[in-house]
Design an enzyme around this catalytic site. Structure first.
Site, PDB file in Angstrom:
ATOM      1  N   ALA A 194      -2.547   0.048   3.923  1.00  0.00           N
ATOM      2  CA  ALA A 194      -3.547  -0.902   3.476  1.00  0.00           C
ATOM      3  C   ALA A 194      -3.444  -0.989   1.955  1.00  0.00           C
ATOM      4  O   ALA A 194      -2.984  -0.045   1.305  1.00  0.00           O
ATOM      5  CB  ALA A 194      -4.936  -0.445   3.893  1.00  0.00           C
ATOM      6  N   GLY A 225      -1.930   2.262   7.107  1.00  0.00           N
ATOM      7  CA  GLY A 225      -2.095   1.032   7.894  1.00  0.00           C
ATOM      8  C   GLY A 225      -0.756   0.467   8.373  1.00  0.00           C
ATOM      9  O   GLY A 225      -0.709  -0.230   9.390  1.00  0.00           O
ATOM     10  N   GLU A 237      -0.016   2.336  11.435  1.00  0.00           N
ATOM     11  CA  GLU A 237      -1.004   1.922  12.434  1.00  0.00           C
ATOM     12  C   GLU A 237      -0.699   0.519  12.962  1.00  0.00           C
ATOM     13  O   GLU A 237      -0.877   0.233  14.149  1.00  0.00           O
ATOM     14  CB  GLU A 237      -2.400   1.987  11.815  1.00  0.00           C
ATOM     15  N   GLU A 261      -3.588   8.909   4.446  1.00  0.00           N
ATOM     16  CA  GLU A 261      -4.929   8.554   3.963  1.00  0.00           C
ATOM     17  C   GLU A 261      -5.683   9.737   3.371  1.00  0.00           C
ATOM     18  O   GLU A 261      -6.461   9.591   2.436  1.00  0.00           O
ATOM     19  CB  GLU A 261      -5.760   7.948   5.105  1.00  0.00           C
TER      20      GLU A 261
HETATM   21  C1  HXC Z   1      -1.174  -1.114  -2.910  1.00  0.00           C
HETATM   22  C2  HXC Z   1       0.950  -0.305  -3.129  1.00  0.00           C
HETATM   23  C3  HXC Z   1       0.813   0.459  -1.951  1.00  0.00           C
HETATM   24  C4  HXC Z   1      -0.431   0.372  -1.251  1.00  0.00           C
HETATM   25  C5  HXC Z   1       2.761   0.826  -2.744  1.00  0.00           C
HETATM   26  N1  HXC Z   1       2.167  -0.051  -3.580  1.00  0.00           N
HETATM   27  N2  HXC Z   1       1.949   1.146  -1.736  1.00  0.00           N
HETATM   28  N3  HXC Z   1      -0.036  -1.081  -3.599  1.00  0.00           N
HETATM   29  N4  HXC Z   1      -1.381  -0.431  -1.768  1.00  0.00           N
HETATM   30  N5  HXC Z   1      -0.641   1.031  -0.110  1.00  0.00           N
HETATM   31  C6  HXC Z   1       2.728  -0.639  -4.795  1.00  0.00           C
HETATM   32  C7  HXC Z   1       2.763   0.351  -5.940  1.00  0.00           C
HETATM   33  O1  HXC Z   1       1.505   0.414  -6.561  1.00  0.00           O
HETATM   34  C8  HXC Z   1       3.808  -0.261  -6.821  1.00  0.00           C
HETATM   35  O2  HXC Z   1       3.237  -1.332  -7.529  1.00  0.00           O
HETATM   36  C9  HXC Z   1       4.795  -0.860  -5.830  1.00  0.00           C
HETATM   37  O3  HXC Z   1       4.087  -1.000  -4.586  1.00  0.00           O
HETATM   38  C10 HXC Z   1       5.996   0.039  -5.571  1.00  0.00           C
HETATM   39  O4  HXC Z   1       5.502   1.307  -5.204  1.00  0.00           O
HETATM   40  P1  HXC Z   1       6.003   2.677  -5.890  1.00  0.00           P
HETATM   41  O5  HXC Z   1       4.969   3.680  -5.619  1.00  0.00           O
HETATM   42  O6  HXC Z   1       6.417   2.436  -7.287  1.00  0.00           O
HETATM   43  O7  HXC Z   1       7.315   2.961  -5.003  1.00  0.00           O
HETATM   44  P2  HXC Z   1       7.986   4.369  -4.687  1.00  0.00           P
HETATM   45  O8  HXC Z   1       7.959   5.254  -5.906  1.00  0.00           O
HETATM   46  O9  HXC Z   1       9.294   4.025  -4.055  1.00  0.00           O
HETATM   47  O10 HXC Z   1       7.035   5.068  -3.613  1.00  0.00           O
HETATM   48  C11 HXC Z   1       6.893   4.516  -2.344  1.00  0.00           C
HETATM   49  C12 HXC Z   1       5.653   5.136  -1.615  1.00  0.00           C
HETATM   50  C13 HXC Z   1       4.425   4.997  -2.534  1.00  0.00           C
HETATM   51  C14 HXC Z   1       5.922   6.604  -1.317  1.00  0.00           C
HETATM   52  C15 HXC Z   1       5.493   4.375  -0.304  1.00  0.00           C
HETATM   53  O11 HXC Z   1       4.332   3.628  -2.966  1.00  0.00           O
HETATM   54  C16 HXC Z   1       3.144   5.350  -1.867  1.00  0.00           C
HETATM   55  O12 HXC Z   1       2.837   6.509  -1.706  1.00  0.00           O
HETATM   56  N6  HXC Z   1       2.347   4.333  -1.511  1.00  0.00           N
HETATM   57  C17 HXC Z   1       1.026   4.549  -0.955  1.00  0.00           C
HETATM   58  C18 HXC Z   1       1.128   5.002   0.456  1.00  0.00           C
HETATM   59  C19 HXC Z   1      -0.243   5.250   1.063  1.00  0.00           C
HETATM   60  O13 HXC Z   1      -0.995   6.116   0.599  1.00  0.00           O
HETATM   61  N7  HXC Z   1      -0.599   4.470   2.105  1.00  0.00           N
HETATM   62  C20 HXC Z   1      -1.850   4.622   2.753  1.00  0.00           C
HETATM   63  C21 HXC Z   1      -2.800   3.653   2.174  1.00  0.00           C
HETATM   64  S1  HXC Z   1      -4.414   3.882   2.878  1.00  0.00           S
HETATM   65  P3  HXC Z   1       3.385  -1.455  -9.131  1.00  0.00           P
HETATM   66  O14 HXC Z   1       2.537  -2.659  -9.444  1.00  0.00           O
HETATM   67  O15 HXC Z   1       2.908  -0.186  -9.707  1.00  0.00           O
HETATM   68  O16 HXC Z   1       4.855  -1.675  -9.309  1.00  0.00           O
HETATM   69  C22 HXC Z   1      -4.333   3.088   4.344  1.00  0.00           C
HETATM   70  C23 HXC Z   1      -5.588   3.096   5.132  1.00  0.00           C
HETATM   71  C24 HXC Z   1      -5.427   2.292   6.381  1.00  0.00           C
HETATM   72  O17 HXC Z   1      -3.363   2.539   4.738  1.00  0.00           O
HETATM   73  C25 HXC Z   1      -6.673   2.323   7.145  1.00  0.00           C
HETATM   74  C26 HXC Z   1      -7.543   1.149   6.960  1.00  0.00           C
HETATM   75  C27 HXC Z   1      -8.375   1.230   5.734  1.00  0.00           C
END
Ligand code: HXC
Length: 257
Positions: free
Chosen positions: A65, A108, A111, A131
């Protein structure tokens, strides 16, 4: 239709939806939700579409998400807006829906893949429910669908530690149905879709419905549902055709009737 965050394409009876927010690793914001569910709703009504393949990019199916979009929500906003519930439409899509996953399928994103009927993964795929690292828990079904897919031990491990599983572990655990080389991912997913699309439409929808029933019903109710649906297919022309073709040693010519 023109969308901002997804690409759509049809090849014969197979529709392909590609998540397309490359700069955010396909993070799922409300625009993605609206567009993806609108596309699915149109495919549900479109008789020329039999099967849908949902995919992302090579680097990410979806990294979760959109954290930037949700970070400042408060509880009342989330509750009154029934935050995230719009995604239910993906899980209730009636036609076969295949996830073709390469790269990150996190939060997400994992999911969303699990809302599909089965997941074909590239050998680069990484699944996780991170999460907990953000101070929340899975909100689009992860605590329920992952547990049903891989069992309590691994689901607890994933949800409590937030670690990722690679493709091999995901296949061993039963989260994905097949793992293929990255370059072959779309070929494999499309071949599966084409195969399904050639079968009688009503039978494919009923097969999906019957398998999904197993997650909601007791065994005896699920078996009763299956048997009644099985019996009902004897009312279709395609059952007669499919069985006649087998007996006559020829290819069936299904009519979707
Ligand atoms: C918003 C995101 C994002 C996310 C990545 N980006 N994931 N933006 N929401 N979930 C953005 C980063 O901010 C970055 O933008 C760009 O994508 C590239 O990401 P990087 O982190 O620079 O890439 P990398 O170093 O290759 O790392 C990849 C990654 C990491 C390991 C996947 O991006 C990461 O940990 N992302 C978050 C994963 C996460 O926690 N997902 C769960 C979300 S909560 P900029 O602008 O800085 O270049 C969820 C809840 C669902 O999903 C349930 C319903 C609510």
């Amino acid at each position: 239709a023109d969308f901002e965050t997804i690409l759509t394409e049809t090849r014969g009876a197979v529709a392909i939806i590609t998540l397309n927010r490359p700069k955010a690793l396909n993070a799922l914001n409300s625009v993605v939700m609206t567009e993806l569910t609108a596309a699915l709703s149109a495919y549900d009504k479109d008789e020329s579409v039999a099967v849908v393949v949902l995919t992302g990019s090579e680097k990410a199916f979806a990294a979760g998400a959109d954290i930037k979009e949700m970070q400042s929500l408060d509880f009342v906003d989330a509750y009154l807006g029934d935050f995230i519930s719009g995604w239910d439409a993906v899980a209730s899509f009636r036609k076969p829906l295949i996830a073709a996953v390469s790269g990150f399928a996190l939060g997400g994103g994992c999911e969303l893949a699990m809302m599909c009927d089965f997941i074909i993964a590239s050998d680069t795929a990484k699944f996780g429910q991170p999460e907990i690292t953000l101070g929340v828990i899975p909100g689009m079904g992860g605590s329920q669908r992952l547990t049903r897919a891989v069992g309590k031990a691994k689901a607890m491990d994933m949800v409590l530690t937030g670690r990722m599983m690679d493709a091999a572990e995901s296949e061993r655990a039963g989260l994905v149905s097949r793992v293929v080389e990255a370059e072959k991912l779309m070929d494999e997913a499309l071949a599966a879709a084409v195969k399904i699309a050639a079968f009688p439409r009503a039978a494919t929808l009923m097969a999906k419905e019957a398998v999904n029933r197993s997650f909601e019903a007791t065994l005896s109710e699920g078996l009763r549902f299956e048997r009644r649906v099985f019996q009902s297919l004897f009312a279709t022309a395609d059952q007669k055709e499919g069985m006649a073709a087998f007996v006559e040693k020829r290819k069936p010519a299904f009519s979707n009737r």
